[in-house]
Design a protein around this motif. Structure first.
Motif, short mmCIF file in Angstrom:
data_model
loop_
_atom_site.label_atom_id
_atom_site.label_comp_id
_atom_site.label_asym_id
_atom_site.label_seq_id
_atom_site.Cartn_x
_atom_site.Cartn_y
_atom_site.Cartn_z
N ASN A 1 5.59 10.23 -10.40
CA ASN A 1 5.81 10.19 -9.02
C ASN A 1 4.26 9.51 -8.20
N MET A 2 4.85 9.36 -7.43
CA MET A 2 3.44 8.60 -6.26
C MET A 2 3.30 8.71 -4.82
N LEU A 3 2.47 9.54 -4.59
CA LEU A 3 2.18 9.10 -2.74
C LEU A 3 1.38 7.89 -1.68
N GLU A 4 2.51 7.24 -0.83
CA GLU A 4 2.17 6.09 -0.68
C GLU A 4 1.84 6.41 0.73
N TRP A 5 0.73 5.53 1.17
CA TRP A 5 0.74 5.67 2.85
C TRP A 5 0.51 4.49 3.41
N VAL A 6 1.35 4.65 4.42
CA VAL A 6 1.37 2.91 5.10
C VAL A 6 1.22 2.69 6.38
N ARG A 7 -0.02 2.13 6.70
CA ARG A 7 -0.41 1.73 8.39
C ARG A 7 -0.19 0.21 8.18
N ILE A 8 0.71 0.93 9.89
CA ILE A 8 0.95 -0.78 10.41
C ILE A 8 0.01 -1.46 11.40
N SER A 9 -0.45 -2.17 11.62
CA SER A 9 -1.59 -2.32 13.33
C SER A 9 -1.71 -3.88 13.65
N GLY A 10 -0.61 -3.84 14.09
CA GLY A 10 -0.91 -5.83 14.16
C GLY A 10 -0.44 -6.82 13.39
N MET A 11 -1.89 -7.51 13.20
CA MET A 11 -1.63 -8.50 12.23
C MET A 11 -1.33 -8.51 10.73
N PHE A 12 -1.97 -6.95 10.93
CA PHE A 12 -2.31 -6.55 9.32
C PHE A 12 -1.57 -5.02 9.33
N ASN A 13 -1.20 -5.03 7.58
CA ASN A 13 -0.52 -4.34 7.03
C ASN A 13 -1.21 -3.45 5.62
N SER A 14 -1.06 -2.22 5.77
CA SER A 14 -1.79 -2.09 4.57
C SER A 14 -1.14 -1.19 3.90
N SER A 15 -1.24 -1.32 1.89
CA SER A 15 0.23 0.27 1.88
C SER A 15 -1.51 0.56 0.56
N LEU A 16 -1.53 2.29 0.85
CA LEU A 16 -2.45 3.21 -0.67
C LEU A 16 -1.58 3.49 -1.31
N LYS A 17 -1.97 3.40 -2.26
CA LYS A 17 -0.72 4.50 -3.83
C LYS A 17 -1.32 4.82 -4.38
#
Length: 609
Positions: A265-281
């Motif tokens: 089981n995995m929960l992932e939050w992806v945030r996309i904002s301009g030149m920066f992309n992040s992923s928290l799993k």
């Protein structure tokens, strides 16, 4: 350490939240749809193969069959449906990483993934990454890695598939898949059940596979939802529950049984904002087993491992040609078992990935990683890869890497035999590849060299007890060939693919080939489709392999399938398929004294609506 992780998460979130650049649409799509974006953006000089939908459909029975007939991997099976272990470029199963949506899922007990517990129907994208990948995927990614991904499509759709099949040895398989969504949310679901008496005849004898029955259930649920214009939440969940009688050999009957369960089981939050992309799993993995020496009693040994992980990655696109990614990863492992006590382990890693497209033809990548593992001094690992597009049709790829594998709980704590003095394996690899791409034909050729130090091997001691040791150095070298062709003439479709590998994998002290590594392995498949009709043929050759004190003869195995579609233009579409496995009724063993099935049949119905 936990404070450092939290500070990094907070700082990176604030940083990319202030960015004002216009997001590249292709990059956004990749980041959202595929959780393992490293596979796309940070492997310019690494050979990768993606198995298409038609190949997945023709090999829906098992992941073992899919990869054995459509890749350069060699598999050992302790009889059909039993434990299945891969060998990639002459390395062993614990040196081949299995990656589920970007997360390494090799067992913390034996370091392997049993490919007969993984249903190919559970995934809509399966990729093969050749060569070392420890920088990106951690311990065990030495020979190569298998990537199992669930894509989430954010568009308006509603698709359902029902499958049912029956085959020889009273083998029954049923499944249901559903996918639906809009531009704001996406859901896909899969449920698959297999049950088989598995009592095939041992060709050339009067014996049958008496203790080989198995059944298993795979459940797969994946969700995605845009909580804002720039933020996506994704949930991945997979469950496997299986029970197998363990087949005996030609000389020793068996009465044992094995029950195992795997939950991911995995929960992932992806945030996309301009030149920066992040992923928290963040997630939880659990593996549980019970082993019954006598299936008719209630006495068993057991083991389980719980893995808790949190992973943060930040991708920074400095320009259209230059980007880098930072990754922080923390894992906590808690084990319990009747043969290895209650071991625990914590592991933290920091990773930096860089990709630079110097010109339209030349690109390279530089990757660095350092692990901090309780009880070990894990090596600093790195990789460098490059790709050069010489012409429109000809491409050169190169990569070199240092990789590693830490001892497993079984290696350290198994009673009797565990060895607390083990150190991690370390490995160096060089790879050179060439690719030709034409309109109707693709060709790949790779040569490689792998040098491994402190290889962990289980051997019997003077008392007859098997125990692991860091033994002498080993080396693997060889060549891999891949060919693929697709051609269409009006309503006629022709597809062809082939693989060949030449592998030398030897103990550098004895200069002898390691056991269960064939010098030669090849496979080929051909398919033809015309309107509602389709057919295919696939063939596999495994060369002779060394075993302890002897050799196993090489073998050829062929499969053939036919299919016909009904009501193709209607709302409900029907498809009927018929398959013959082991067409030539070949006797073969890929593990000593454990024959594989004789000629057998399968009929399948697929309904799509």
């Amino acid at each position: 350490m936990k404070k450092i992780i939290l500070i990094f998460f907070f700082a990176s979130t604030c940083l990319h939240g202030r960015a004002q650049s216009i997001t590249d649409s292709i990059q956004v799509l990749d980041e959202i749809v595929l959780s393992d974006s490293k596979l796309i953006h940070y492997a310019s000089g690494v050979n990768q193969s993606v198995l298409n939908d038609s190949i997945l459909k023709n090999n829906s029975r098992s992941l073992t069959s899919l990869l054995a007939f459509n890749s350069n991997l060699y598999f050992k099976e302790n009889g059909y449906g039993m434990v299945s272990s891969p060998s990639f470029r002459g390395t062993n199963a614990s040196q081949t990483a299995v990656i589920w949506n970007g997360i390494n899922i090799n067992s913390q007990l034996n370091g392997q993934a049993d490919f007969n517990t993984l249903s190919s129907s559970n995934f809509n994208s399966i990729s093969i990454r050749s060569g070392g990948g420890s920088v990106q995927y951690g311990s065990g990614a030495i020979g190569g890695s298998i990537h199992l991904n669930n894509k989430l499509a954010f568009n308006t759709h509603f698709e359902n598939t029902v499958e049912a099949s029956y085959g020889s040895f009273n083998t029954k398989q049923t499944g249901f898949k559903s996918s639906f969504g809009t531009n704001l949310f996406s859901v896909n679901f899969g449920l698959f059940y297999v049950d088989s008496d598995n009592d095939y005849k041992f060709l050339g004898t009067n014996k049958v596979n008496e203790n080989g029955a198995f059944e298993n259930l795979n459940l797969n649920v994946n969700l995605g939802y845009f909580i804002s214009k720039n933020d996506v939440l994704k949930l991945y969940s997979q469950s496997y529950i299986g029970e197998r009688e363990f087949s005996g050999t030609l000389v020793a009957p068996a009465r044992s049984k094995y029950e195992d369960e795997n939950y991911r089981n995995m929960l992932e939050w992806v945030r996309i904002s301009g030149m920066f992309n992040s992923s928290l799993k963040a997630g939880h993995l659990q593996e549980v087993f019970k082993y019954f020496e006598n299936k008719n009693t209630d006495n068993y040994t057991f083991g389980k491992v719980n893995t808790y992980f949190i992973n943060h990655s930040l991708n920074v696109r400095l320009s259209e040609k230059l980007q880098f990614k930072t990754i922080l990863d923390y894992n906590s492992y808690e084990g319990a078992g009747s043969s290895f006590g209650n071991p625990k382990r914590d592991a933290f890693s920091t990773t930096i990935l860089l990709n630079h497209k110097v010109t339209e033809k030349l690109s390279y990548g530089l990757n660095l990683r350092k692990d901090f593992t309780s009880g070990f001094e894990s090596p600093f690992v790195y990789s460098l890869d490059a790709a050069y597009q010489v012409t429109d049709t000809y491409k050169i790829l190169m990569n070199g890497s240092k990789n590693y594998r830490v001892p497993t709980f079984n290696d350290l704590y198994w009673n009797p035999g565990g060895n607390l003095d083990l150190v991690p394996e370390s490995s160096y690899q060089l790879d050179f590849g060439q690719q030709l791409h034409f309109e109707y034909f693709n060709f790949k050729l790779n040569g490689y060299y792998i040098h491994t130090e402190d290889l962990i091997q289980w051997t019997p001691n003077n008392s007859g007890v098997w125990s692991p040791k860091n033994v002498t150095e080993s080396q693997s070298y060889g060549a891999e060939l891949e060919m693929e062709s697709y051609y269409r003439v009006k309503a006629h479709q022709f597809k062809f693919n082939a693989h060949y590998s030449y592998t030398v994998s030897e103990n550098m002290e004895t200069k002898k080939q390691l056991i269960y590594v064939p010098f030669h392995k090849a496979n080929t498949s051909f398919s033809y489709g015309h309107k509602k009709f389709n057919m295919y043929y696939q063939h596999m050759y495994n060369g002779e392999v060394s075993i302890i004190g002897s050799t196993l003869t090489g073998y050829n195995v062929g499969n053939m399938g036919l299919g016909y579609s009904l009501n193709e233009n209607g709302h409900i579409n029907y498809e009927i398929n018929f398959k013959i496995n082991n067409l030539y009724n070949t006797y073969y063993e890929n593990v000593a004294l454990r024959p594989m099935p004789n000629r057998n049949y399968q009929i399948q119905t697929i309904i799509k609506f």
